[in-house]
Write a protein that holds these residues in place. Sequence first.
Motif, PDB file in Angstrom:
ATOM      1  N   ALA A   1     -10.283   7.857  -5.401  1.00 66.63           N
ATOM      2  CA  ALA A   1     -10.260   9.010  -6.313  1.00 66.63           C
ATOM      3  C   ALA A   1      -8.859   9.356  -6.800  1.00 66.63           C
ATOM      4  CB  ALA A   1     -10.887  10.221  -5.641  1.00 66.63           C
ATOM      5  N   ILE A   2      -7.855   9.215  -5.922  1.00 63.90           N
ATOM      6  CA  ILE A   2      -6.489   9.573  -6.319  1.00 63.90           C
ATOM      7  C   ILE A   2      -5.601   8.350  -6.487  1.00 63.90           C
ATOM      8  CG2 ILE A   2      -6.594  11.861  -5.303  1.00 63.90           C
ATOM      9  CD1 ILE A   2      -5.090  10.752  -2.895  1.00 63.90           C
ATOM     10  N   SER A   3      -6.171   7.175  -6.479  1.00 66.25           N
ATOM     11  CA  SER A   3      -5.420   5.923  -6.535  1.00 66.25           C
ATOM     12  C   SER A   3      -4.482   5.835  -7.731  1.00 66.25           C
ATOM     13  CB  SER A   3      -6.383   4.741  -6.550  1.00 66.25           C
ATOM     14  OG  SER A   3      -5.712   3.535  -6.742  1.00 66.25           O
ATOM     15  N   GLU A   4      -4.968   6.176  -8.891  1.00 60.20           N
ATOM     16  CA  GLU A   4      -4.156   5.997 -10.093  1.00 60.20           C
ATOM     17  C   GLU A   4      -2.955   6.945 -10.124  1.00 60.20           C
ATOM     18  OE1 GLU A   4      -6.949   6.407 -13.228  1.00 60.20           O
ATOM     19  OE2 GLU A   4      -8.009   4.586 -12.641  1.00 60.20           O
ATOM     20  N   ARG A   5      -3.119   8.156  -9.640  1.00 64.52           N
ATOM     21  CA  ARG A   5      -2.013   9.128  -9.664  1.00 64.52           C
ATOM     22  C   ARG A   5      -0.931   8.770  -8.654  1.00 64.52           C
ATOM     23  NH1 ARG A   5      -5.584  14.382  -9.262  1.00 64.52           N
ATOM     24  NH2 ARG A   5      -6.919  13.894 -11.006  1.00 64.52           N
ATOM     25  N   ILE A   6      -1.326   8.548  -7.405  1.00 64.41           N
ATOM     26  CA  ILE A   6      -0.350   8.316  -6.342  1.00 64.41           C
ATOM     27  C   ILE A   6       0.209   6.898  -6.391  1.00 64.41           C
ATOM     28  CG2 ILE A   6      -0.082   8.138  -3.835  1.00 64.41           C
ATOM     29  CD1 ILE A   6      -1.792  10.566  -3.557  1.00 64.41           C
ATOM     30  N   GLY A   7      -0.606   5.934  -6.794  1.00 64.98           N
ATOM     31  CA  GLY A   7      -0.151   4.545  -6.846  1.00 64.98           C
ATOM     32  C   GLY A   7       1.108   4.382  -7.678  1.00 64.98           C
TER      33      GLY A   7
ATOM     34  N   ILE B   1       5.153   3.380  -6.325  1.00 67.78           N
ATOM     35  CA  ILE B   1       5.914   2.269  -6.894  1.00 67.78           C
ATOM     36  C   ILE B   1       7.308   2.747  -7.303  1.00 67.78           C
ATOM     37  CG2 ILE B   1       6.052   0.732  -8.892  1.00 67.78           C
ATOM     38  CD1 ILE B   1       2.971   0.476  -8.681  1.00 67.78           C
ATOM     39  N   ILE B   2       7.385   3.908  -7.939  1.00 65.63           N
ATOM     40  CA  ILE B   2       8.684   4.456  -8.358  1.00 65.63           C
ATOM     41  C   ILE B   2       9.558   4.748  -7.141  1.00 65.63           C
ATOM     42  CG2 ILE B   2       9.801   6.468  -9.408  1.00 65.63           C
ATOM     43  CD1 ILE B   2       7.465   6.557 -11.393  1.00 65.63           C
ATOM     44  N   PHE B   3       8.990   5.397  -6.127  1.00 64.73           N
ATOM     45  CA  PHE B   3       9.761   5.739  -4.934  1.00 64.73           C
ATOM     46  C   PHE B   3      10.219   4.483  -4.192  1.00 64.73           C
ATOM     47  CE2 PHE B   3      10.111   6.917  -0.428  1.00 64.73           C
ATOM     48  CZ  PHE B   3      11.078   7.902  -0.533  1.00 64.73           C
ATOM     49  N   GLY B   4       9.311   3.549  -3.972  1.00 65.33           N
ATOM     50  CA  GLY B   4       9.655   2.327  -3.239  1.00 65.33           C
ATOM     51  C   GLY B   4      10.704   1.499  -3.959  1.00 65.33           C
ATOM     52  N   GLY B   5      10.541   1.312  -5.269  1.00 64.47           N
ATOM     53  CA  GLY B   5      11.517   0.547  -6.047  1.00 64.47           C
ATOM     54  C   GLY B   5      12.886   1.213  -6.062  1.00 64.47           C
ATOM     55  N   SER B   6      12.902   2.529  -6.228  1.00 63.79           N
ATOM     56  CA  SER B   6      14.174   3.264  -6.239  1.00 63.79           C
ATOM     57  C   SER B   6      14.894   3.154  -4.902  1.00 63.79           C
ATOM     58  CB  SER B   6      13.936   4.740  -6.564  1.00 63.79           C
ATOM     59  OG  SER B   6      13.353   4.871  -7.826  1.00 63.79           O
ATOM     60  N   LEU B   7      14.138   3.241  -3.828  1.00 64.92           N
ATOM     61  CA  LEU B   7      14.730   3.134  -2.496  1.00 64.92           C
ATOM     62  C   LEU B   7      15.346   1.751  -2.277  1.00 64.92           C
ATOM     63  CD1 LEU B   7      15.165   4.845  -0.012  1.00 64.92           C
ATOM     64  CD2 LEU B   7      12.981   4.049   0.864  1.00 64.92           C
TER      65      LEU B   7
ATOM     66  N   PHE C   1      12.824   4.424   6.548  1.00 64.88           N
ATOM     67  CA  PHE C   1      12.807   4.316   5.087  1.00 64.88           C
ATOM     68  C   PHE C   1      12.631   2.870   4.634  1.00 64.88           C
ATOM     69  CE2 PHE C   1      15.094   8.486   5.174  1.00 64.88           C
ATOM     70  CZ  PHE C   1      14.075   9.204   4.568  1.00 64.88           C
ATOM     71  N   PHE C   2      13.240   1.935   5.362  1.00 62.71           N
ATOM     72  CA  PHE C   2      13.087   0.520   5.055  1.00 62.71           C
ATOM     73  C   PHE C   2      11.621   0.112   5.185  1.00 62.71           C
ATOM     74  CE2 PHE C   2      13.417  -3.944   6.806  1.00 62.71           C
ATOM     75  CZ  PHE C   2      13.660  -4.540   5.588  1.00 62.71           C
ATOM     76  N   ALA C   3      10.994   0.480   6.290  1.00 63.85           N
ATOM     77  CA  ALA C   3       9.581   0.145   6.517  1.00 63.85           C
ATOM     78  C   ALA C   3       8.686   0.825   5.498  1.00 63.85           C
ATOM     79  CB  ALA C   3       9.167   0.542   7.935  1.00 63.85           C
ATOM     80  N   LEU C   4       9.005   2.061   5.178  1.00 68.71           N
ATOM     81  CA  LEU C   4       8.214   2.800   4.196  1.00 68.71           C
ATOM     82  C   LEU C   4       8.311   2.145   2.823  1.00 68.71           C
ATOM     83  CD1 LEU C   4       6.496   5.399   4.124  1.00 68.71           C
ATOM     84  CD2 LEU C   4       8.552   6.618   3.420  1.00 68.71           C
ATOM     85  N   SER C   5       9.509   1.722   2.440  1.00 75.18           N
ATOM     86  CA  SER C   5       9.692   1.149   1.104  1.00 75.18           C
ATOM     87  C   SER C   5       8.940  -0.165   0.928  1.00 75.18           C
ATOM     88  CB  SER C   5      11.176   0.963   0.789  1.00 75.18           C
ATOM     89  OG  SER C   5      11.734  -0.054   1.586  1.00 75.18           O
TER      90      SER C   5
ATOM     91  N   LEU D   1      17.966  -7.261  -2.672  1.00 77.48           N
ATOM     92  CA  LEU D   1      17.255  -5.986  -2.540  1.00 77.48           C
ATOM     93  C   LEU D   1      17.270  -5.223  -3.862  1.00 77.48           C
ATOM     94  CD1 LEU D   1      18.452  -4.686   0.943  1.00 77.48           C
ATOM     95  CD2 LEU D   1      16.277  -5.746   0.380  1.00 77.48           C
ATOM     96  N   PHE D   2      18.422  -5.195  -4.512  1.00 76.91           N
ATOM     97  CA  PHE D   2      18.551  -4.500  -5.790  1.00 76.91           C
ATOM     98  C   PHE D   2      17.618  -5.115  -6.831  1.00 76.91           C
ATOM     99  CE2 PHE D   2      20.527  -3.366  -9.821  1.00 76.91           C
ATOM    100  CZ  PHE D   2      20.881  -2.048  -9.616  1.00 76.91           C
ATOM    101  N   ALA D   3      17.634  -6.433  -6.938  1.00 72.83           N
ATOM    102  CA  ALA D   3      16.779  -7.119  -7.901  1.00 72.83           C
ATOM    103  C   ALA D   3      15.308  -6.922  -7.587  1.00 72.83           C
ATOM    104  CB  ALA D   3      17.111  -8.619  -7.935  1.00 72.83           C
ATOM    105  N   PHE D   4      14.969  -6.939  -6.301  1.00 68.61           N
ATOM    106  CA  PHE D   4      13.582  -6.726  -5.909  1.00 68.61           C
ATOM    107  C   PHE D   4      13.150  -5.311  -6.269  1.00 68.61           C
ATOM    108  CE2 PHE D   4      10.055  -6.130  -2.944  1.00 68.61           C
ATOM    109  CZ  PHE D   4       9.276  -7.218  -3.314  1.00 68.61           C
ATOM    110  N   GLY D   5      14.034  -4.347  -6.078  1.00 68.43           N
ATOM    111  CA  GLY D   5      13.732  -2.962  -6.471  1.00 68.43           C
ATOM    112  C   GLY D   5      13.510  -2.843  -7.973  1.00 68.43           C
TER     113      GLY D   5
END
Length: 184
Positions: A64-70, A74-80, A110-114, A174-178
Amino acid sequence: MSINQLGEFVSLSFMAIALGMDAFSVSLGMGMQRMRLKRIALIGVIIGLFHIIMPFIGMLLGQAISERIGYLTIIFGGSLLIIIGAQMVFSAFNREAIKIVQPIGMGLFFFALSVSFDSFSVGLSLGMSGVKTVIALLLFGSASMVLTWSGLLLGKKVHGLFGVYSEILGGSILFAFGLNVLFG
């Protein structure tokens, strides 16, 4: 085991490997920092646990909330990943710089979360499909743990070959992967 169960197991196995490849790529860069084997073992276990916990939470929340949170994950993980990579490159040039993100304590969290955000999104969609939850979670956790260990150990070997430049290479990875996570 029926054909349907075998097909589901094979599909989940491929999905687990695909999800674990993020952890492998990022761990390859992170492994270029000096680490003991004990730390590498712990990091692999923590990444594996996060690849069990995150999709489980996603499965509980459902599609139900997949599209909003997904999109936000992605933005948070990539930025980290970009921040961690940039910090590694910066600290390679400035030896007195304090390492902001180390794979210990909150840095490990934070590493594991990202690297496990994508498994959260997958969990959201799997939650509605009726997949065997325990099998999926164990496959996700074990694949990401083994791939994390592989990346860290390979990164450690590369560090021995390239010395100081390996930290620049690792940070660049890491930077390129982000960037790839954000814009790919």
